[in-house]
Scaffold this active site. Structure first.
Site, PDB file in Angstrom:
ATOM      1  N   HIS A 305       0.829  -1.205   0.000  1.00  0.00           N
ATOM      2  CA  HIS A 305       0.000   0.000   0.000  1.00  0.00           C
ATOM      3  C   HIS A 305       0.867   1.259   0.000  1.00  0.00           C
ATOM      4  CE1 HIS A 305       0.896   0.773   4.246  1.00  0.00           C
ATOM      5  NE2 HIS A 305       0.525  -0.460   4.555  1.00  0.00           N
ATOM      6  N   CYS A 323       3.224  -4.687   6.853  1.00  0.00           N
ATOM      7  CA  CYS A 323       2.877  -4.471   5.440  1.00  0.00           C
ATOM      8  C   CYS A 323       4.102  -4.004   4.656  1.00  0.00           C
ATOM      9  CB  CYS A 323       1.777  -3.412   5.328  1.00  0.00           C
ATOM     10  SG  CYS A 323       0.140  -4.010   5.800  1.00  0.00           S
TER      11      CYS A 323
END
Length: 406
Positions: A305, A323
């Site tokens: 992301h 992440c």
């Protein structure tokens, strides 16, 4: 008058043919039989000759079958429809070429209980990545997994080796040995009508799902160099500065290491609220932040992301909660490119992606994967023509967990 050395008023072959007994075709089920189990199918056998032609009609369609190499037997390829009437016409030919015809008309039993395909991933006409698995869910438990697995046919414009693996009694997944060839059309045909999935439980309807393998998208993410190299159809398309999990753990059981291994894109969303797991508001380590351009790669809260901040980490060190953060431009580009089933291969961490975390199926060795099938053997997809599908691209992952990391 000269006398011929050899003469006859009829050849030996013609005399033999004249004496040849009539051929006969024996059909099972026999004429007039009722309440036939649909999973038993149709068999035709020839005596005193070979089969010339077999046609089976019923359940609103012509039944496919296979003729043996010696042409002495014929067997239906798939199971029959429950509660249907079938007519079989078989012709057999003897040594003299004489044709005899046999017929049978019978009915199959109705299904006491039924099982059906309740859901399939990917979606109809979806364009997906080269790593895309086929996931089938059934609406009731399957006890006779071998019979169901035999009924599952995968067709593709470019043949490829793959295998089924049962995850539960209601879910089975197909993955390829390597990846799908890019730009391939694929069809799943579940010949479930008449399959005996369990005692007194039969499939009553076939199921077909078509989709397309799009361009090859492979992201090679190194969390040693903090770079993601994205390849499109084998060519380097973009290099993106990234930042992975900071490592370590906290007292709440949270592991801040990004998982290494072959991940598959499970879906994408333009924005996701990410919340620290097991940590309450106002406690140390708590976060609740909106994160943009999210591509999900596991069920343990991992996404690629747009970085929510700490821009100096990108391309330099790992600062996230697990992440893979990307630059603003890189995240938007990758988000637009991404399709479910794309390959994201992450290296450089000490935490290994488990095969059942998300779609980490390529983490399992091929031979082990094959052993998880009821038939315990690979299959090659059936080659088809070059028909294409109209692509659709779902964005939200199927059954997304509560996002955890950023």
């Amino acid at each position: 008058m000269p006398i011929a050395a050899c003469s006859s008023d009829g050849s030996a072959a013609s005399q033999s043919a004249a004496k040849a007994p009539d051929a006969a075709a024996t059909i099972t089920p026999a004429n007039g039989v009722k309440k036939v189990r649909p999973d038993k199918g149709v068999q035709v056998a020839a005596a005193n000759g070979v089969l010339d032609q077999v046609t089976v009609q019923g359940g609103g369609r012509k039944v496919e079958g296979t003729l043996s190499p010696d042409k002495k037997s014929w067997t239906s390829k798939w199971t029959l429809k429950p509660g249907a009437t079938y007519t079989v016409t078989a012709t057999a030919k003897n040594a003299g070429g004489k044709i005899t015809t046999s017929t049978s008309k019978f009915t199959t039993m109705k299904a006491p209980s039924s099982v059906k395909v309740s859901d399939v991933i990917p979606s109809a006409r979806e364009t997906v990545g080269i790593g895309m698995p086929i996931t089938i869910n059934f609406d009731s438990p399957v006890a006779n997994k071998s019979a169901v697995e035999k009924a599952l046919e995968v067709r593709s414009t470019k043949p490829v080796e793959g295998a089924w693996r049962w995850i539960t009694s209601q879910q089975v997944i197909f993955r390829t040995k390597s990846y799908w060839p890019a730009h391939t059309s694929v069809s799943l045909v579940a010949h479930m009508s008449g399959v005996r999935a369990a005692a007194k439980v039969y499939g009553t309807k076939d199921f077909t799902r078509t989709f397309k393998i799009g361009a090859s998208h492979v992201a090679k993410v190194s969390l040693k160099t903090d770079k993601s190299k994205v390849y499109v159809d084998g060519k380097l398309a973009k290099t993106i500065s990234v930042s992975g999990g900071m490592g370590g753990a906290d007292s709440h059981g949270n592991d801040f290491r990004t998982t290494s291994g072959v991940h598959l894109a499970m879906g994408k969303m333009p924005e996701v609220w990410m919340t620290s797991p097991n940590i309450k508001k106002n406690e140390p380590g708590y976060y609740h932040e909106l994160v943009l351009n999210d591509v999900q790669i596991s069920n343990s809260g991992e996404y690629l992301h747009r970085s929510p901040g700490e821009w100096d980490c990108l391309g330099n060190r790992n600062c996230s909660h697990g992440c893979v953060r990307q630059t603003v431009a890189g995240a938007l580009w990758f988000y637009k490119l991404s399709q479910r089933g794309d390959v994201i291969n992450i290296t450089g961490t000490t935490r290994k992606l488990e095969w059942n975390n998300g779609w980490g199926y390529y983490q399992m060795p091929w031979k082990t994967w094959v052993k998880g099938g009821a038939l315990k053997k690979p299959v090659t997809t059936v080659a088809t023509g070059g028909a294409t599908t109209t692509p659709t691209t779902p964005t939200a992952p199927s059954g997304s967990p509560t996002p955890a990391h950023s």
